[in-house]
Enzyme design. Structure first.
Site, mmCIF file in Angstrom:
data_model
loop_
_atom_site.group_PDB
_atom_site.id
_atom_site.type_symbol
_atom_site.label_atom_id
_atom_site.label_comp_id
_atom_site.label_asym_id
_atom_site.label_seq_id
_atom_site.Cartn_x
_atom_site.Cartn_y
_atom_site.Cartn_z
ATOM 1 N N SER A 283 0.816 -1.211 0.000
ATOM 2 C CA SER A 283 0.000 0.000 0.000
ATOM 3 C C SER A 283 0.854 1.267 0.000
ATOM 4 C CB SER A 283 -0.946 -0.047 1.210
ATOM 5 O OG SER A 283 -1.912 0.963 1.150
ATOM 6 N N ASP A 294 9.883 5.308 -10.322
ATOM 7 C CA ASP A 294 9.430 5.878 -11.596
ATOM 8 C C ASP A 294 10.088 7.215 -11.910
ATOM 9 O OD1 ASP A 294 7.871 3.675 -11.793
ATOM 10 O OD2 ASP A 294 5.940 4.719 -11.876
ATOM 11 N N LYS A 308 -0.689 -4.104 -3.440
ATOM 12 C CA LYS A 308 -1.988 -3.521 -3.063
ATOM 13 C C LYS A 308 -2.090 -2.133 -3.669
ATOM 14 C CE LYS A 308 -4.923 -2.183 0.841
ATOM 15 N NZ LYS A 308 -5.104 -0.765 0.435
#
Length: 527
Positions: A283, A294, A308
């Site tokens: 999460s 990224d 998740k």
């Protein structure tokens, strides 16, 4: 029969009148509840029936939409809210007795004179010692409304008689930054256990302390961090991304897209950054890891994360119970969702995913991980990353099972390590405090002696663990490190434990090697 028909008509009319905005299915559900209440043959518990109905409905959705009772809701939210009301002790169970490890500084227990090593045997009129209570039952008796009183009976090794303490409960802080220290002269280490309301504040304080000690690069440990508040993860990530950098966005069928980007104009964008993750990092941990990866801001080291990628919104009821309903997916800056596949209504299969990964060999070989070529994305630098099943680390580190044999597992199952340390510290606390006045002196100079090892083995045998010399030698480094780490935790803080144990972790060792080798580090950020 006419009477029943008339009553049903009245009930149906009432449901229609008070629920005109509800769907036909909702009206049907209300009607069913009223029919049961009016006509069922025996006495019923309406609240229980309604709760079971809610649970059954949510079960048909995704694995993360859940219902919790008032008591369960409090237990779930309390660790994330930053504090609770209680007496302020860190404890563990030793032979069915509450053993105080630490008393919170300036907390209620410390103020009345409770010290590490004390054994709490009774709270008010309830005997605790020897009752084989669960931790949750004990906490229920020690915690309570702010300002309320709890009378404790305490046994102290140096005192012949039972001590009585009258403790006035107060707000106790809950910390989510478990450890912060300098791993070497230029590398800091911060372990975050969850993302709560105060996590960013704790993290900022830890950063400042480490920078004051000369920190140039940082390891953030998110292993076993199951997540928490999205905003907390965003705030923490902002410390390392330039102003305007994308962090995460959420999108749902009935929820407008929300984009979160860095608002920090003085972010640290130059230091080398490594984030540690494993299969239980989930999460909010994956939001931070995904944003760092990224944006090519740092290196992710460890094993594939939990997966998740669903956002839950809380819907509380007046009685304190709550529905946590999935309202959106979240996406990393590259546009990938990291939510692993699931079958609606089959939460059992979903919960078996980690076990299946283990069986398929994923914990030991990166080649065993199946990546979906249809879910291929690119980082800011053009590196390939994948969605659809957690964050795949930039540097995979297999699980280390060296020394985790039958003998070691039995020692843990019988709680031999904790019990030995409790007894040892209780008998030697004054000497230990005199010989090791600071954490650094303890880390550098304390050693587990052969005599201590012999005593530990003897205690294991006394508690039913048959000694196996060959397996003991295999596990020795972990046993000795755990003994030293737990003693250090008792004398100082949880951070001491990680200072001792981390050097035995391959993930930690890999992170240190990468962060101190600029070429290796930069090569991993290059397509």
């Amino acid at each position: 029969m006419k009477r029943i028909f008339l009553l049903l008509t009245i009930i149906s009319s009432a449901v229609f009148t008070y629920g005109q905005r509800l769907s036909d299915a909702s009206k049907k559900l209300q009607l069913a509840d009223l029919i049961i209440q009016q006509f069922y043959v025996d006495t019923i518990n309406s609240n229980k029936i309604v709760e079971q109905g809610i649970i059954a409905m949510l079960k048909e959705l995704d694995p993360h939409s859940t219902y919790t009772t008032a008591e369960e809701t409090k237990a779930l939210t309390e660790p994330l809210n930053g504090n609770f009301s209680g007496i302020g002790v860190q404890f563990q169970m030793v032979q069915d007795t509450v053993y105080v490890i630490q008393a919170v500084a300036s907390g209620p227990a410390e103020k009345v004179g409770i010290i590490p090593g004390d054994r709490i045997v009774a709270a008010n009129d309830t005997v605790i010692a020897g009752m084989k209570m669960q931790n949750s039952q004990i906490m229920k008796r020690l915690r309570g409304p702010k300002g309320s009183i709890v009378n404790l009976k305490v046994v102290r090794r140096s005192e012949p008689d039972t001590l009585l303490f009258r403790v006035k409960r107060d707000d106790i802080p809950l910390y989510t930054v478990d450890a912060a220290y300098m791993a070497d002269k230029t590398t800091g280490y911060i372990r975050v256990s969850s993302f709560g309301a105060e996590t960013d504040k704790e993290f900022k304080n830890a950063l400042k302390e480490l920078r004051d000690k000369g920190m140039q690069n940082l390891i953030i440990d998110l292993q076993d961090n199951g997540g928490g508040y999205l905003n907390s993860a965003v705030s923490l990530t902002e410390h390392f991304l330039p102003y305007g950098s994308p962090i995460v966005y959420t999108e749902g069928l009935r929820q407008a897209p929300q984009h979160f980007s860095s608002k920090e104009r003085n972010a640290d964008t130059q230091s080398r950054l490594v984030v540690l993750v494993n299969e239980f990092s989930a999460s909010a941990s994956e939001i931070l890891s995904g944003a760092i990866q990224d944006n090519d801001r740092g290196i992710i080291v460890g094993r594939r994360t939990f997966g998740k990628g669903l956002v839950q919104r809380p819907f509380p009821f007046p009685d304190g119970s709550m529905i946590r309903l999935t309202t959106a997916h979240y996406y990393t800056p590259s546009g990938r969702t990291i939510q692993k596949p699931y079958e609606k209504g089959n939460s059992e299969l979903y919960q078996q995913d980690i076990e299946n990964r283990y069986k398929h060999g994923e914990f030991y070989s990166a080649d065993s991980i199946k990546l979906d070529e249809k879910l291929k994305f690119s980082t800011a630098n053009g590196r390939t990353v994948y969605g659809g099943g957690g964050i795949m680390p930039d540097r995979f580190v297999p699980a280390d099972t060296t020394g985790i044999n039958k003998y070691f597992r039995e020692l843990r199952a019988k709680n031999v390590l904790n019990q030995y340390v409790v007894d040892y510290v209780e008998q030697n606390r004054n000497t230990l405090s005199a010989n090791y006045p600071t954490e650094d002196i303890f880390i550098q100079n304390f050693e587990v002696t052969p005599q201590m090892e012999a005593e530990f083995i003897a205690l294991g045998q006394k508690l039913g663990v048959e000694h196996n010399q060959e397996q003991y030698q295999e596990s020795r480094i972990y046993i000795v490190s755990n003994i030293k780490g737990l003693i250090g935790r008792d004398l100082f803080t949880t951070s001491t434990y990680y200072r001792v144990m981390n050097p035995t972790s391959p993930i930690y060792q890999e992170a240190l090697e990468l962060i101190n080798d600029k070429n290796k580090y930069n090569n991993l950020l290059t397509p």
